[in-house]
Write a protein that holds these residues in place. Structure first.
Motif, short mmCIF file in Angstrom:
data_model
loop_
_atom_site.label_atom_id
_atom_site.label_comp_id
_atom_site.label_asym_id
_atom_site.label_seq_id
_atom_site.Cartn_x
_atom_site.Cartn_y
_atom_site.Cartn_z
N LEU A 39 0.81 -1.20 0.00
CA LEU A 39 0.00 0.00 0.00
C LEU A 39 0.85 1.26 0.00
O LEU A 39 0.55 2.23 -0.69
N ARG A 40 1.93 1.26 0.77
CA ARG A 40 2.76 2.45 0.86
C ARG A 40 3.40 2.81 -0.49
O ARG A 40 3.74 3.96 -0.73
N ALA A 41 3.58 1.82 -1.35
CA ALA A 41 4.24 2.05 -2.63
C ALA A 41 3.29 2.64 -3.68
O ALA A 41 3.74 3.06 -4.75
N LEU A 42 1.99 2.71 -3.38
CA LEU A 42 1.03 3.19 -4.35
C LEU A 42 0.98 4.71 -4.39
O LEU A 42 1.22 5.37 -3.38
N PRO A 43 0.65 5.30 -5.55
CA PRO A 43 0.37 6.75 -5.59
C PRO A 43 -0.80 7.07 -4.67
O PRO A 43 -1.68 6.23 -4.44
N GLY A 247 1.98 5.65 9.51
CA GLY A 247 1.10 5.66 8.36
C GLY A 247 1.87 5.88 7.08
O GLY A 247 2.97 5.35 6.88
N ASN A 248 1.32 6.69 6.20
CA ASN A 248 1.97 6.97 4.93
C ASN A 248 2.96 8.13 5.04
O ASN A 248 4.08 8.03 4.57
N SER A 249 2.55 9.23 5.70
CA SER A 249 3.42 10.40 5.76
C SER A 249 3.26 11.22 7.03
O SER A 249 3.88 12.27 7.18
N THR A 250 2.44 10.77 7.98
CA THR A 250 2.20 11.52 9.21
C THR A 250 3.47 11.58 10.06
O THR A 250 4.10 10.56 10.32
N GLY A 251 3.84 12.77 10.51
CA GLY A 251 5.03 12.95 11.34
C GLY A 251 6.33 12.65 10.62
O GLY A 251 7.33 12.34 11.26
N ALA A 252 6.35 12.80 9.32
CA ALA A 252 7.53 12.40 8.53
C ALA A 252 8.68 13.39 8.64
O ALA A 252 9.82 13.05 8.35
N THR A 253 8.41 14.64 9.04
CA THR A 253 9.46 15.64 9.18
C THR A 253 9.41 16.26 10.57
O THR A 253 8.39 16.19 11.27
N ALA A 254 10.51 16.90 10.96
CA ALA A 254 10.56 17.57 12.26
C ALA A 254 9.50 18.67 12.34
O ALA A 254 8.87 18.87 13.39
N ALA A 255 9.31 19.37 11.25
CA ALA A 255 8.31 20.44 11.23
C ALA A 255 6.90 19.87 11.41
O ALA A 255 6.08 20.44 12.15
N ALA A 256 6.62 18.74 10.77
CA ALA A 256 5.31 18.11 10.91
C ALA A 256 5.08 17.65 12.34
O ALA A 256 3.99 17.80 12.89
#
Length: 386
Positions: A39-43, A247-256
């Motif tokens: 799932l993570r590899a999908l657009p 998840g897919n992109s939640t919390g992926a960066t320090a700013a997020a």
């Protein structure tokens, strides 16, 4: 290091799960966990569509690998208490189990009989036998399925008065790989919930809510609408991804992650201004907070857990005060990252210098008062504050 010796006679654990995935209503779709890498590899557009057909995919974010496929009963919980005595100095005397149905959507198994089987399973554990903790009460589901399927009947047939609260799981997240607990956009506004909630409040039941931190503003409005009710926010308000990517992109960066933390702090402060709202300090080692995805533990021990969770716990304690916080281990879902002893030890590290009054209420007094835990379920309860 602080202990609870001389502070409380015991601990009341206000959040545990007992389940058997081999039998209804816990039979989960096994495709879920294996589907996550694909799932993570999908657009992103295809990701959302695929997620709707693998409804249990994101359950991997709430428990360690394989945990939800294994049976967990009171005897297993009692074994998991090993090491707690050396950390806290006192035992767990009573537990308050919650329903453990993780399926999000309606199925053929969702019927009044299925919910009754769930309750029967919780009540059938050998509480108080051979040194195992006693039953302090149970929490039953209150969601779009359960409300329409006889929650009132469960309550009317509760001859032993063991149902102490209802739990509305209304957590929804914009990240398609972070688990949605409901398909309803505004669970508190559904006709079923609006119709039954006043009756539940009149019965004196605690209203537990499971939502993500970005939804806490909605709970402010609900708490204002029902000032006579007692609401308990589960899992510190569940700031998913606050420590790292989930998840897919939640919390992926320090700013997020900073944005997640800041919004959570603001919303918890708003809730603290509502005297009818309490917070359950539970799931502090949950994978959904963003600790990591390794197959072995992702935190590294009690002191690291204390360092990470400390700012969140202190923010809650400072705003809500000692009489509006309740401890829950969330066993066994956090066991992948921290044992019950490590969880309690981390909280003692964080709060030990705040004094015995806070510790007594967090680990014992508040649960006994809010959930009306019978004196017979706790040792020396007659001398405790009410």
């Amino acid at each position: 290091m602080a202990t609870l010796v001389g502070t409380v006679p015991s601990i009341i654990d206000a959040r545990v799960h007992f389940f058997d995935p081999r039998t209804p209503p816990w039979s989960l779709q096994r495709i879920g966990r294996a589907s996550v890498p694909v799932l993570r590899a999908l657009p992103r557009p295809l990701l959302w569509i695929a997620s709707q057909f693998t409804q249990e995919h994101s359950l991997s974010g709430i428990a360690g690998p394989g945990l939800l496929a294994r049976r967990y009963q009171l005897a297993d919980y009692t074994k998991d208490l090993a090491g707690l005595q050396s950390v806290a100095g006192v035992p767990v005397s009573a537990v308050i189990p919650v329903d453990s149905q993780w399926r999000r959507r309606q199925s053929a198994e969702d019927s009044p009989e299925a919910f009754q089987r769930d309750l029967d399973h919780l009540l059938a554990q050998p509480y108080g036998v051979d040194g195992m903790p006693r039953l302090g009460g149970v929490i039953v589901p209150l969601d779009e399925r359960a409300v329409g399927l006889g929650v009132r009947r469960l309550l009317d047939e509760d001859d032993d008065d063991l149902i102490r609260g209802v739990r509305l799981r209304w957590a929804r997240h914009p990240d398609p790989l972070v688990h949605d607990w409901t398909s309803t956009p505004d669970a508190f506004a559904t006709a079923h919930v609006e119709r039954v909630l006043p009756d539940l409040i009149r019965r004196g039941l605690v209203i537990e809510t499971l939502c993500y931190s970005h939804q806490l503003g909605e709970l402010v409005e609900v708490a204002d609408r029902y000032p006579e009710a007692t609401f308990v926010v589960e899992h510190l308000g569940l700031p998913a991804g606050v420590f790292g990517p989930v998840g897919n992109s939640t919390g992926a960066t320090a700013a997020a992650r900073a944005d997640i933390l800041n919004l959570w702090r603001e919303r918890m402060a708003m809730l603290a201004a509502r005297p009818n709202v309490l917070v359950k300090i539970s799931a502090i080692a949950s994978p959904i907070l963003g600790y990591g995805n390794e197959k072995s533990g992702n935190i590294g021990g009690q002191h690291i857990l204390a360092d990470m969770i400390g700012p969140l716990v202190l923010h809650v304690v400072d705003r809500f005060g000692p009489r509006r916080v309740i401890f829950g281990s969330n066993a066994p879902l956090d066991g992948h990252n921290a044992s019950i002893g490590v969880t309690v030890g981390a909280l003692l590290d964080v709060l030990g210098d705040r004094g015995e009054y806070l510790l007594a209420h967090l680990f014992y007094e508040n649960a006994r008062r809010v959930y009306r835990v019978d004196d017979a379920a706790t040792p020396d309860a007659g001398s405790a504050e009410t």
